[in-house]
Design a protein around this motif. Structure first.
Motif, short mmCIF file in Angstrom:
data_model
loop_
_atom_site.label_atom_id
_atom_site.label_comp_id
_atom_site.label_asym_id
_atom_site.label_seq_id
_atom_site.Cartn_x
_atom_site.Cartn_y
_atom_site.Cartn_z
N LEU A 1 0.82 -1.21 0.00
CA LEU A 1 0.00 0.00 0.00
C LEU A 1 0.86 1.27 0.00
O LEU A 1 0.53 2.25 -0.68
CB LEU A 1 -0.95 0.00 1.19
N LEU A 2 1.96 1.24 0.73
CA LEU A 2 2.88 2.38 0.75
C LEU A 2 3.50 2.59 -0.64
O LEU A 2 3.59 3.72 -1.12
CB LEU A 2 3.95 2.17 1.80
N LEU A 3 3.90 1.52 -1.29
CA LEU A 3 4.47 1.60 -2.64
C LEU A 3 3.44 2.15 -3.63
O LEU A 3 3.77 3.01 -4.47
CB LEU A 3 4.98 0.24 -3.09
N VAL A 4 2.20 1.70 -3.53
CA VAL A 4 1.14 2.21 -4.41
C VAL A 4 0.92 3.70 -4.16
O VAL A 4 0.75 4.48 -5.11
CB VAL A 4 -0.16 1.39 -4.21
N ALA A 5 0.93 4.11 -2.92
CA ALA A 5 0.73 5.53 -2.59
C ALA A 5 1.88 6.38 -3.14
O ALA A 5 1.65 7.47 -3.68
CB ALA A 5 0.60 5.71 -1.08
N VAL A 6 3.12 5.91 -3.04
CA VAL A 6 4.27 6.65 -3.56
C VAL A 6 4.19 6.77 -5.07
O VAL A 6 4.43 7.84 -5.64
CB VAL A 6 5.59 5.98 -3.11
N ILE A 7 3.83 5.69 -5.74
CA ILE A 7 3.71 5.72 -7.21
C ILE A 7 2.58 6.66 -7.63
O ILE A 7 2.72 7.45 -8.57
CB ILE A 7 3.52 4.30 -7.77
#
Length: 85
Positions: free
Chosen positions: A66-72
């Motif tokens: 979820l953190l990676l999706v938010a950063v992208i």
């Protein structure tokens, strides 16, 4: 007694010979009591497992994804804002 196949390219008939098969009726059916009983519906593989605690590692990978999706998503949003301005 089995005899060797004289022609190796021709396979022997896999069906049983009726005159040599036990328990067959004249029509080819099987009389009651000749077939083995069906397996039971109760599994007997091992003892019943009553305590199966969660391993606890599922929250960390989900948080990282979820953190990676938010950063992208933030990157593409910022990129779109730069292109517009």
């Amino acid at each position: 007694m089995t005899y060797p196949n004289p022609d190796p390219n021709r396979r022997p008939n896999p069906d049983p010979e009726p005159e040599r098969s036990t328990g067959l009726e004249p029509g080819g059916g099987v009389p009651p009591g000749e077939t083995p009983p069906a397996e039971s519906s109760m599994p007997g593989a091992g003892p019943r497992e009553t305590h199966n605690p969660p391993t606890g590692w599922a929250k960390a990978p989900l948080t990282l994804i979820l953190l990676l999706v938010a950063v992208i998503a933030a990157f593409f949003l910022a990129y779109a804002l730069v292109l517009i301005l």
